[in-house]
Design a protein around this motif. Structure first.
Motif, short mmCIF file in Angstrom:
data_model
loop_
_atom_site.label_atom_id
_atom_site.label_comp_id
_atom_site.label_asym_id
_atom_site.label_seq_id
_atom_site.Cartn_x
_atom_site.Cartn_y
_atom_site.Cartn_z
N ILE A 31 0.84 -1.20 0.00
CA ILE A 31 0.00 0.00 0.00
C ILE A 31 0.87 1.25 0.00
N ALA A 32 1.96 1.24 0.77
CA ALA A 32 2.86 2.39 0.80
C ALA A 32 3.49 2.64 -0.57
N VAL A 33 3.89 1.58 -1.25
CA VAL A 33 4.48 1.73 -2.59
C VAL A 33 3.45 2.31 -3.56
N ILE A 34 2.22 1.85 -3.49
CA ILE A 34 1.17 2.37 -4.36
C ILE A 34 0.92 3.85 -4.09
N ILE A 35 0.87 4.23 -2.82
CA ILE A 35 0.63 5.63 -2.46
C ILE A 35 1.78 6.51 -2.95
N ILE A 36 3.01 6.07 -2.74
CA ILE A 36 4.18 6.85 -3.17
C ILE A 36 4.17 7.03 -4.68
N THR A 37 3.85 5.96 -5.40
CA THR A 37 3.80 6.04 -6.86
C THR A 37 2.71 7.01 -7.32
N ALA A 38 1.54 6.90 -6.72
CA ALA A 38 0.43 7.79 -7.10
C ALA A 38 0.77 9.25 -6.82
N VAL A 42 0.98 12.21 -9.65
CA VAL A 42 0.12 13.39 -9.53
C VAL A 42 0.98 14.64 -9.37
N GLY A 43 2.06 14.55 -8.61
CA GLY A 43 2.94 15.69 -8.42
C GLY A 43 3.57 16.15 -9.73
N THR A 44 3.99 15.20 -10.54
CA THR A 44 4.57 15.54 -11.84
C THR A 44 3.53 16.19 -12.75
N ASP A 45 2.33 15.65 -12.76
CA ASP A 45 1.26 16.22 -13.58
C ASP A 45 0.90 17.64 -13.11
N LEU A 46 0.85 17.84 -11.81
CA LEU A 46 0.54 19.17 -11.28
C LEU A 46 1.64 20.17 -11.63
N ARG A 47 2.89 19.76 -11.52
CA ARG A 47 3.99 20.63 -11.87
C ARG A 47 3.91 21.05 -13.33
#
Length: 57
Positions: A31-38, A42-47
């Motif tokens: 779950i932690a890996v999935i959250i970090i990936t998401a 999203v951070g890259t898309d927002l940037r």
């Protein structure tokens, strides 16, 4: 003495409580890996979106 040690090792081998804890640990790690990936996606898309908006202004 050796029989006590062997008996104790057999009882530890048959105990499944540790297996359950390991399974929960693996699930939490997944779950932690999935959250970090998401978050990174999203951070890259927002940037990129903010850079586009800033360039158009």
């Amino acid at each position: 003495m050796a029989k006590k040690v062997i008996g104790r090792l057999r009882s530890l081998w048959k105990d499944e409580a540790g297996v359950t804890a390991i399974e929960y640990g693996l699930i939490a790690a997944l779950i932690a890996v999935i959250i970090i990936t998401a978050v990174s996606i999203v951070g890259t898309d927002l940037r990129n979106m903010f850079n586009t908006i800033a360039a158009s202004i």
